[in-house]
Design a protein around this motif. Sequence first.
Motif, mmCIF file in Angstrom:
data_model
loop_
_atom_site.group_PDB
_atom_site.id
_atom_site.type_symbol
_atom_site.label_atom_id
_atom_site.label_comp_id
_atom_site.label_asym_id
_atom_site.label_seq_id
_atom_site.Cartn_x
_atom_site.Cartn_y
_atom_site.Cartn_z
ATOM 1 N N ARG A 102 43.732 -54.077 22.157
ATOM 2 C CA ARG A 102 44.812 -53.120 22.388
ATOM 3 C C ARG A 102 45.684 -53.521 23.566
ATOM 4 N NH1 ARG A 102 40.211 -50.923 24.148
ATOM 5 N NH2 ARG A 102 40.143 -50.415 26.360
ATOM 6 N N TRP A 124 19.821 -45.950 1.726
ATOM 7 C CA TRP A 124 20.318 -45.718 3.087
ATOM 8 C C TRP A 124 19.363 -44.780 3.820
ATOM 9 C CZ3 TRP A 124 25.676 -43.167 4.489
ATOM 10 C CH2 TRP A 124 25.864 -43.293 5.876
ATOM 11 N N PHE A 125 19.108 -43.645 3.232
ATOM 12 C CA PHE A 125 18.230 -42.663 3.881
ATOM 13 C C PHE A 125 17.311 -42.101 2.804
ATOM 14 C CE2 PHE A 125 17.590 -38.549 6.225
ATOM 15 C CZ PHE A 125 17.023 -39.119 7.339
ATOM 16 N N VAL A 156 19.534 -40.511 -0.048
ATOM 17 C CA VAL A 156 20.908 -40.928 0.199
ATOM 18 C C VAL A 156 20.985 -42.433 0.055
ATOM 19 C CG1 VAL A 156 22.767 -41.041 1.877
ATOM 20 C CG2 VAL A 156 21.270 -39.050 1.799
ATOM 21 N N ARG A 180 52.444 -46.626 20.997
ATOM 22 C CA ARG A 180 50.985 -46.732 20.870
ATOM 23 C C ARG A 180 50.605 -47.471 19.583
ATOM 24 N NH1 ARG A 180 48.762 -40.793 22.464
ATOM 25 N NH2 ARG A 180 46.858 -41.869 22.973
ATOM 26 N N PHE A 226 26.831 -38.085 -1.159
ATOM 27 C CA PHE A 226 26.803 -38.061 0.286
ATOM 28 C C PHE A 226 27.873 -38.976 0.866
ATOM 29 C CE2 PHE A 226 25.352 -38.945 4.374
ATOM 30 C CZ PHE A 226 25.000 -37.700 4.784
ATOM 31 N N ILE A 263 31.244 -38.239 3.074
ATOM 32 C CA ILE A 263 31.549 -38.901 4.352
ATOM 33 C C ILE A 263 32.958 -39.484 4.317
ATOM 34 C CG2 ILE A 263 30.993 -40.860 5.813
ATOM 35 C CD1 ILE A 263 28.146 -40.429 5.284
ATOM 36 N N PHE A 278 45.351 -37.306 13.444
ATOM 37 C CA PHE A 278 45.976 -37.954 14.599
ATOM 38 C C PHE A 278 47.362 -38.481 14.253
ATOM 39 C CE2 PHE A 278 41.575 -38.428 16.359
ATOM 40 C CZ PHE A 278 41.820 -37.685 17.484
ATOM 41 N N ILE A 287 50.213 -37.038 16.565
ATOM 42 C CA ILE A 287 50.755 -37.858 17.654
ATOM 43 C C ILE A 287 52.142 -38.392 17.326
ATOM 44 C CG2 ILE A 287 50.406 -39.931 19.040
ATOM 45 C CD1 ILE A 287 47.450 -39.515 18.824
ATOM 46 N N HIS A 315 39.833 -28.860 5.813
ATOM 47 C CA HIS A 315 38.438 -28.827 6.237
ATOM 48 C C HIS A 315 37.706 -27.654 5.598
ATOM 49 C CE1 HIS A 315 35.108 -30.115 8.622
ATOM 50 N NE2 HIS A 315 34.929 -28.902 9.092
ATOM 51 N N LEU A 319 34.434 -27.778 3.234
ATOM 52 C CA LEU A 319 33.200 -27.011 3.398
ATOM 53 C C LEU A 319 32.818 -26.336 2.089
ATOM 54 C CD1 LEU A 319 33.573 -25.453 6.949
ATOM 55 C CD2 LEU A 319 32.115 -27.317 6.196
ATOM 56 N N PHE A 347 22.782 -30.558 -5.453
ATOM 57 C CA PHE A 347 21.712 -31.397 -4.921
ATOM 58 C C PHE A 347 20.357 -30.705 -5.084
ATOM 59 C CE2 PHE A 347 19.098 -32.153 -1.071
ATOM 60 C CZ PHE A 347 18.819 -33.497 -1.241
ATOM 61 N N PHE A 385 21.060 -38.067 -4.067
ATOM 62 C CA PHE A 385 22.479 -37.723 -3.989
ATOM 63 C C PHE A 385 23.292 -38.563 -4.971
ATOM 64 C CE2 PHE A 385 21.582 -35.633 0.065
ATOM 65 C CZ PHE A 385 22.479 -34.581 0.021
#
Lengths: 490, 479
Positions: A24, A67-68, A73, A107, A132, A136, A147, A151, A169, A173, A183, A195
């Motif tokens: 940067r 993964w999990f 997951v 910027r 899952f 994400i 942003f 910005i 958002h 949810l 699930f 998943f």
Amino acid sequence: MEISLVTILLALPLVGALIIWALRKMPYLAKHIAAATSLLVLLGAVYIVQAFDPALADYQFAQVTEWFPALGVSFAVGLDSLSMPLFVLTALLGFLVVIFSWDVTERAPFYFGLLLLVETGVMGVFAALDFFLFYIFWEIVLVPMFFLIGIWGGGRRSYASMKFLIYTHIASLVMIVAIAAMFFKAAAVNGYYTFMMSDIAAAGFELAFQVPVFAALLLAFCVKLPVVPVHTWLPDAHVEAPTAASVLLAGVLLKMGGYGLIRIGYLMHPEAAVMFMPLVQVLALVSIVYGAYAAFTQDDLKKLIAYSSVSHMGFVLLGLACGNYAGILGAVYQMVAHGIISAALFMGCGVIQHHCGTRLISRLGGLYGKMPMAMTLLVLAFFASMGIPGFMGFFAEFGVMFGAFERFGFWVLLAALGAVLTVGYCLWAFQRVAFGKCPADMAAVHDAHWYEVFPMVALLLIALYFGLQPDSLVLYMEQSVLAVEAALAL
Amino acid sequence: MGQVILLLPEILLAVMAILVLLLPRGAHKSAWRMAVVTVGTAAVMELALWGVDTTVLGGAWELNHFAVFAKVMLLALGFVSIIGSYDFTEDVAKTALGRVREYYALLLAAMLGLIIIPSATDFLTMLIAFELISIATYVLPMIDPENEAGFEAGLKYFLTGALSSAIIVYGLSLLYGFAGTLNIAAVADVVSVVGLHPLLAVAYALLLVGFGYKMAMVPMHLWAADTYFGAPGAVTGFVSGVTQKGAFIVLMKIVLVSFVFAPQMAALVLGLLCAVTMTVGNVLALLQNDVKRMLAYSSVAHAGNIPVGIAVGTAMGIAGSFLHILAHGLMTIGAFFVIRRVAVHKGGTTLADFAGLARQMPGLSAAFVVIMLSFGGIPPLLGFWSKMLMVVAAVGLGSWYTVLAVVLVLNSALSLVYYARVIRDMYAKPAEVELIQPVQGGFSAEVAAVVLAAVALLVLGLFPNVLTEWAAAAATALW
């Protein structure tokens, strides 16, 4: 562990963003790194297109890595005929917006890094085969977008970015609740936690379960699509967002809603989808007509285009509501078509904003003489948006109307009314912007730069190509269209 | 001789705590180095004991997956915390008293008490270990004589600590009077025979209240906000992020071993306490304008998150609790180092001080974002997996546990609001307060600890398998 090309393409923009942020201190490098990375991604996407076997219904370029395991997951990505065109579209727009942003200096490292992050997020949403992972990536998209608007946005950027974040958002949810319900339901049926979308879909849900889950999914994806009356975040976000963010927002972020609705809503809950069809139909028609009507009254060119997006995404919903081959094909086609055409429109609007300092139609006029190249491209984009035969929007809307006529009869005239209104506001807006008397303060305006012309030309050429050769794209979409049609079994 | 080997980490800590005190007065760097190396070595030695399953000292000391896992985890947290303490003690060294050796000696003593807890088979051993931690940490908030707020913080911490110890001892006396034993496992035998006799219920309640003070669960949290706020950031990180975590290990033993045969009632009370704690903590955190105080309340909220997995009581739930202890420890340690650094460079820790921080301290800001996102439970960070494990485990049990899971999820969403607010101010706002002390380049132990915590959260979040398997193995070793 075999690493799929899709995984590499998902990681590339992320790596690019990290490199940009690491360097940067040298902000002049940012755009070059961003352009190089996104070009690489685009080349990879082109390779995927030519290696993709359109006759296969299965996922291609798939990779499944645990993964999990405790919760089932996995990192599972792959492309099928529903996601591949959208994946490639994202790669295309991801590259073009970087080029279009060539003169951003404020910027710059942060800005170009965020653009790349959006690219990773959206491509990830289309490629994820695990709920899952899907969630994400879905959430990752929100952050850089927040942003970008907050910005580099216009005067009311703080308000617009918060509204964007809160609306989407809350929708997320609602979606995660529906996913959690599926699930646990699938875990009860299968006897293990997973998943994986395919495993969960295979568990099969009874109608009593499908109805509430589908309702939640419909709400979540309708906010994203967006559908009237939950569309109000979109005009605000568009008006305040910088052009590149608008292009991505209209071009691919909205498609996440359509994609989710088809992949999770329709394919996994077909019986509930059939039950909800009248509601979806009404919502779609309202969106088409209201979006077009609202576009008519706007003085801000960008807001006008934003409302036209609402109207055009209504066609996606209407096509799905038909549930027949022509309708679904039209809907899927419209997603790609709108992605390309609205991107060109927003770029055209960005050029005007950039060179004239305003987007208010009442303060513009006679620009054709000042910037012939930009205006030519803008009028072509408007034509494409109107659904003039020869551009890909025509084929999409024609398919949807065809399917709607078969399903609903003359109700389709309402959708046609929307299309007529579209022609009206597009031509009227263009006439006021390009012709007439040029205001005195626009005397010094000059034509668009190469980095603004190139992306628009590229997009319009693509829109033209697939408008003249729709079969070459339909070929790749056919399997998923057939799958949706078979699932609905109307 | 075999027994001594199993006790080597504890012996090492005890010996080194004394040796650090014997260093010459100016040798603060050596004290720091010794402390770091000691805790690091103890962690590695303890890790080498993974797989051992035995009791020593005539049954008073047990080593199994549970004990070893808990100890390694606590030592690792202590390790990160002590690494970053260097910058703080350099400042302390400049003060009139300059109690640097004492500071590290106390940290080592507290660590010693901390790693006795998981191995204790007797409530009395556990109590003594806990007193060792408490007494060692009571003076820490006051270690910097120029920090006036630290005295209030330390005094509050001491008074509530003494009160809670009294409550615990009273609970234990009832338990002993009724059961005739203070052996953790033997109490379970009594409970299984007589059920939850009223006297046992009172003992349980007293223990819960007493350790509730130590964990800062609502309504026993009133000391926490003032202590965490008033104490220097490095100390808050150590108390909230490391030593406080010992109380959760105690809680696991009380709820899951001693009172395992009264699960419904014991778990219900605990679950209720969790729900109240997270909600109150988050709402109070939401109201704060000072980031340090906000994080203090967020620590209270997380003290309500961690025991959710203990209330659920399945291996998956306990593993989730373990992961959340680790995650919250790392986040708290890192976050309070950031707070201290901001206080040093900008003179305050209000939201206004954080505005535009991304331009003034870019590296630290980036690490802080990772930590804040993990606090808020954003995937794929460790703080997400731990909550996720607890939620899935709770829903898997059904009935009222589902409600608890929903409360946890809603609280997590609520908490994101105030974490995101800080991130927004750091990145999207211009600086409102000028730097009062320029940011120098070069190595800083404090920044290193913050980055270490952030990287650990990210890496453990990206590859959570091994850790989860170990945590699950540790959980099954409880029974």
